[in-house]
Write a protein that holds these residues in place. Sequence first.
Motif, mmCIF file in Angstrom:
data_model
loop_
_atom_site.group_PDB
_atom_site.id
_atom_site.type_symbol
_atom_site.label_atom_id
_atom_site.label_comp_id
_atom_site.label_asym_id
_atom_site.label_seq_id
_atom_site.Cartn_x
_atom_site.Cartn_y
_atom_site.Cartn_z
ATOM 1 N N ASP A 77 -4.895 -25.792 8.124
ATOM 2 C CA ASP A 77 -5.866 -24.858 8.681
ATOM 3 C C ASP A 77 -7.264 -25.312 8.264
ATOM 4 O OD1 ASP A 77 -7.641 -22.615 8.983
ATOM 5 O OD2 ASP A 77 -5.894 -21.290 9.085
ATOM 6 N N GLN B 273 -1.223 -30.633 9.789
ATOM 7 C CA GLN B 273 -0.928 -29.292 10.300
ATOM 8 C C GLN B 273 -1.776 -28.223 9.608
ATOM 9 O OE1 GLN B 273 3.252 -29.304 9.319
ATOM 10 N NE2 GLN B 273 3.864 -30.134 11.322
ATOM 11 N N GLY C 89 -3.270 -22.526 1.352
ATOM 12 C CA GLY C 89 -2.280 -23.167 2.199
ATOM 13 C C GLY C 89 -1.517 -24.283 1.505
ATOM 14 N N GLU D 220 0.345 -26.543 3.808
ATOM 15 C CA GLU D 220 0.844 -27.259 4.974
ATOM 16 C C GLU D 220 0.586 -28.757 4.837
ATOM 17 O OE1 GLU D 220 -0.242 -23.138 5.833
ATOM 18 O OE2 GLU D 220 -1.496 -24.841 5.214
ATOM 19 N N GLU E 95 -10.067 -23.828 8.395
ATOM 20 C CA GLU E 95 -10.801 -22.814 7.632
ATOM 21 C C GLU E 95 -10.378 -22.819 6.162
ATOM 22 O OE1 GLU E 95 -10.615 -18.985 9.434
ATOM 23 O OE2 GLU E 95 -11.682 -19.631 11.247
ATOM 24 N N ASP E 96 -9.099 -23.064 5.911
ATOM 25 C CA ASP E 96 -8.645 -23.195 4.523
ATOM 26 C C ASP E 96 -9.311 -24.405 3.864
ATOM 27 O OD1 ASP E 96 -7.016 -20.991 4.728
ATOM 28 O OD2 ASP E 96 -5.140 -22.116 4.915
#
Length: 259
Positions: A105, A103, A97, A99, A107-108
């Motif tokens: 994730d 914002q 990711g 982001e 899980e990332d």
Amino acid sequence: MKTLQNKIVFISGASSGIGRACAELFAQAGAKVILCARSVEKVQEIADVLKAKYQTDALALKLDVQDKNAVNEIVDTLPSEWEKIDILVNNAGLARGLEKLHQGDVEDWEAMIDTNVKGLLYLTRKIVPQMLENKVNGHVINIGSIAGIHAYPGGAVYCATKSAVKFLSDGLRMDVVDTPIRVTNIQPGMVETNFSVIRFHGDKGKADNVYDGIKPLVAEDIADIVVYAASAPAHVQICEVTVTPTNQATGGILHKEKK
């Protein structure tokens, strides 16, 4: 090429990219290589090629470094002829990711922390005591990143994990200063591997755009530095190497040629 004849080298994340390139150069230098990755089929293919090409031994193992129990089991059940590991290359790592932090994730984040930090810790904790017990001139080589020095927008968690690699390397070097074990942290800038494909969850178009207009490093460039550090005389410890493409100054400052 300096010789590392019969040294046993354990490489995590060895199925592609920098890990795969390290396996090749270590085998070329006469070392015996233990190749670990989540895909045992891929590392088995590489092991077979290296054995035929360089007449050296290569062992392929399935390992997800995020799994502490799997790490312990793999090391505990190595065949006797592979037990005395001389060099550990903590290469397994990823970015997910791009982001903004607020914002991102979760899980990332967890995948990056579990692989880049905890996986490195699990292998180091398991293998370094064996190096000491076996009285080898051990060497831990961690693949960090320029991201561990300079943060960049959208990369806060990844940068934090690679900063952790830097300080874990520094701390381990202090902790083993009274032993023959050396610790090296390699901090690459832009290297064109499948790194960006993974970051963008398989979007190759976005990944290719990262390197558009610049000649990036390739995996073999980093592997060459890894093997150079490993083959230095026993009294020489290369603590840290930061390497970038010529047109990259820091993580976020680079020059791209216009089309």
